[in-house]
Design a protein around this motif. Structure first.
Motif, short mmCIF file in Angstrom:
data_model
loop_
_atom_site.label_atom_id
_atom_site.label_comp_id
_atom_site.label_asym_id
_atom_site.label_seq_id
_atom_site.Cartn_x
_atom_site.Cartn_y
_atom_site.Cartn_z
N PHE A 1 0.79 -0.96 0.51
CA PHE A 1 -0.18 -0.24 -0.21
C PHE A 1 0.60 1.46 0.15
CE2 PHE A 1 -2.98 -3.21 1.91
CZ PHE A 1 -3.98 -3.38 0.83
N GLY A 2 2.21 1.35 -0.46
CA GLY A 2 3.54 2.21 -0.57
C GLY A 2 3.06 2.83 1.08
N ASP A 3 3.25 2.39 1.97
CA ASP A 3 3.70 3.20 2.84
C ASP A 3 4.86 3.35 3.30
OD1 ASP A 3 0.98 3.70 4.22
OD2 ASP A 3 0.48 1.90 4.71
N SER A 4 5.26 1.55 3.19
CA SER A 4 7.36 2.01 3.20
C SER A 4 7.22 2.33 1.95
CB SER A 4 7.04 0.26 3.66
OG SER A 4 6.92 -0.06 2.45
N LYS A 5 8.72 3.19 1.89
CA LYS A 5 9.33 3.66 0.73
C LYS A 5 10.56 3.16 0.45
CE LYS A 5 5.74 6.41 0.63
NZ LYS A 5 4.85 6.34 -0.53
N PRO A 6 11.31 3.26 -1.44
CA PRO A 6 12.50 2.60 -1.06
C PRO A 6 13.52 4.15 -0.73
CG PRO A 6 10.97 2.68 -3.25
CD PRO A 6 10.40 3.60 -2.22
N GLY A 7 14.67 2.56 -0.45
CA GLY A 7 15.53 3.89 -0.15
C GLY A 7 16.83 3.35 -0.45
N LYS A 8 18.00 2.93 -0.04
CA LYS A 8 19.60 2.67 -0.42
C LYS A 8 19.14 1.01 -0.84
CE LYS A 8 23.83 1.09 1.79
NZ LYS A 8 24.73 0.87 2.76
N PHE B 1 3.66 -8.40 -19.94
CA PHE B 1 2.84 -7.67 -20.53
C PHE B 1 2.58 -6.73 -20.05
CE2 PHE B 1 -0.55 -10.08 -18.29
CZ PHE B 1 -1.23 -9.38 -17.66
N ALA B 2 1.92 -5.01 -20.96
CA ALA B 2 1.42 -3.79 -21.15
C ALA B 2 1.07 -4.07 -19.91
CB ALA B 2 1.18 -3.46 -21.86
N CYS B 3 1.22 -3.10 -18.76
CA CYS B 3 0.06 -3.29 -18.08
C CYS B 3 0.53 -1.59 -16.47
CB CYS B 3 -0.46 -3.72 -16.68
SG CYS B 3 -1.14 -3.70 -15.80
N GLY B 4 -0.18 -0.47 -17.07
CA GLY B 4 -0.21 0.75 -15.79
C GLY B 4 0.76 1.02 -16.51
N ASN B 5 1.54 1.92 -15.57
CA ASN B 5 2.95 2.91 -15.87
C ASN B 5 3.76 1.63 -16.49
OD1 ASN B 5 5.00 4.46 -15.72
ND2 ASN B 5 5.11 4.55 -13.82
N PRO B 6 3.97 2.47 -17.76
CA PRO B 6 5.41 1.31 -18.46
C PRO B 6 6.88 2.24 -18.27
CG PRO B 6 4.54 3.82 -19.26
CD PRO B 6 3.71 3.45 -18.51
N LYS B 7 6.73 2.43 -17.31
CA LYS B 7 8.21 2.56 -16.35
C LYS B 7 8.16 1.32 -15.60
CE LYS B 7 9.22 8.04 -17.25
NZ LYS B 7 9.85 8.43 -16.61
N SER B 8 7.47 1.26 -14.66
CA SER B 8 7.29 0.31 -13.58
C SER B 8 7.02 -1.18 -13.90
CB SER B 8 6.01 0.22 -13.18
OG SER B 8 5.93 -1.18 -11.86
N TRP C 1 6.66 -3.61 -12.45
CA TRP C 1 5.85 -4.55 -11.63
C TRP C 1 4.60 -4.82 -12.26
CZ3 TRP C 1 9.44 -7.85 -9.14
CH2 TRP C 1 11.27 -6.93 -8.36
N PHE C 2 3.91 -5.59 -11.80
CA PHE C 2 2.84 -5.38 -11.16
C PHE C 2 1.65 -6.82 -10.51
CE2 PHE C 2 1.65 -8.61 -15.81
CZ PHE C 2 2.38 -9.66 -14.87
N ALA D 1 1.34 -1.94 -11.14
CA ALA D 1 1.36 -1.57 -9.58
C ALA D 1 2.83 0.02 -9.87
CB ALA D 1 3.04 -3.22 -9.56
N ASN D 2 3.47 0.51 -8.53
CA ASN D 2 4.38 1.45 -9.69
C ASN D 2 5.48 1.37 -9.28
OD1 ASN D 2 1.96 3.59 -8.42
ND2 ASN D 2 2.52 3.16 -6.62
N THR D 3 6.36 2.28 -9.32
CA THR D 3 7.75 1.72 -10.01
C THR D 3 8.60 0.62 -8.39
OG1 THR D 3 8.54 3.59 -9.47
CG2 THR D 3 8.01 3.33 -11.55
#
Length: 250
Positions: A55-62, A115-122, A124-125, A143-145
């Motif tokens: 749900f995006g509460d944790s954010k990517p870092g190092k 296959f293509a789904c959502g944001n082309p830069k991501s 993931w799905f 899914a987001n990147t």
């Protein structure tokens, strides 16, 4: 282009993106830090970590290609496998992030796209675990990147209703006079499109409020609200939409 070739090309794109954007292992923060994690440990740590991730509460870092570099990280994503590691006082646990499928008894799981789904830069799905079952479930969510869900977890009926409503909404800007009659510099067209979309959003938000809808975003509406939004977009007079131009600023 045939399906197999298309899927193969998309896999190459996803792998290339992952290779160029970050190292194999990525640290994810915990909302609230160690204090929150201590609360998680009173229950199912993995479930809390899974929820924060999807749900995006944790954010990517190092990030690092050496997992030992992230020794102190509580949550780490392996971008090659799509598995998540949670490090707690009970030891390490690896698992694939996911959520119960809204359309069957399966589980939506984080996967690399084929296959293509959502944001082309991501890359993931989220794909239902029953997609290869005898009665295959076709549920896929974007899914987001960083791997979090890019939408809420709506069932098939709601997703279809949103799609149909979105198609009606798109008419409000695609058929606007300033789009249909555009004869200016092609490089400036995107600015005109953006203004037309913003105008259409203002129109729908205003009309939705008049109808008593608390949710103005089609992507988050439930079925009853979508029925109203569909009607508003379908019956909209484009001349009326055009009056919702640039907002007046004080």
């Amino acid at each position: 282009m045939n399906t197999a070739r298309s899927c193969a090309m998309f896999c190459v794109h996803a792998e290339t993106f992952m290779a160029s954007s970050k190292a194999q292992y990525v640290h994810y923060s915990i909302p609230g830090g160690e204090k929150t994690f201590a609360e998680w440990e009173k229950g199912d740590v993995s479930e809390h970590a899974n929820s924060a991730f999807i749900f995006g509460d944790s954010k990517p870092g190092k990030s690092s290609d050496d997992l030992a570099d992230l020794e102190r990280s509580r949550i780490v994503l392996d971008t090659k496998s799509g598995n998540l590691r949670v490090r707690s006082s009970q030891g390490d646990r690896w698992f694939r992030p996911g959520h119960r499928c809204p359309d069957c008894a399966g589980r939506l799981e984080l996967k690399k796209k084929f296959f293509a789904c959502g944001n082309p830069k991501s890359p993931w799905f989220y794909l239902c675990s029953n997609h290869e079952a005898e009665t295959a479930c076709k549920t896929v969510l974007p899914a987001n990147t960083g791997g979090s869900l890019a939408s809420d977890i709506a069932d098939a009926e709601t997703r279809r209703a949103r799609k149909l409503t979105r198609e009606q909404f798109d008419r409000l800007w695609k058929e606007a006079p300033d789009i249909l009659d555009w004869a200016g510099d092609p490089d400036d067209l995107q600015k005109v499109i953006n203004k037309a979309k913003a105008r259409a959003y203002r129109y729908l938000a205003h009309k939705a409020e008049e109808e008593g809808l608390s949710e103005k975003n089609i992507a988050a509406m439930d079925i009853p609200s979508l029925r109203i939004a569909f009607r508003l977009c379908r019956d909209a007079d484009l001349d009326d939409v055009m009056t919702f131009g640039d907002p007046v600023t004080a």
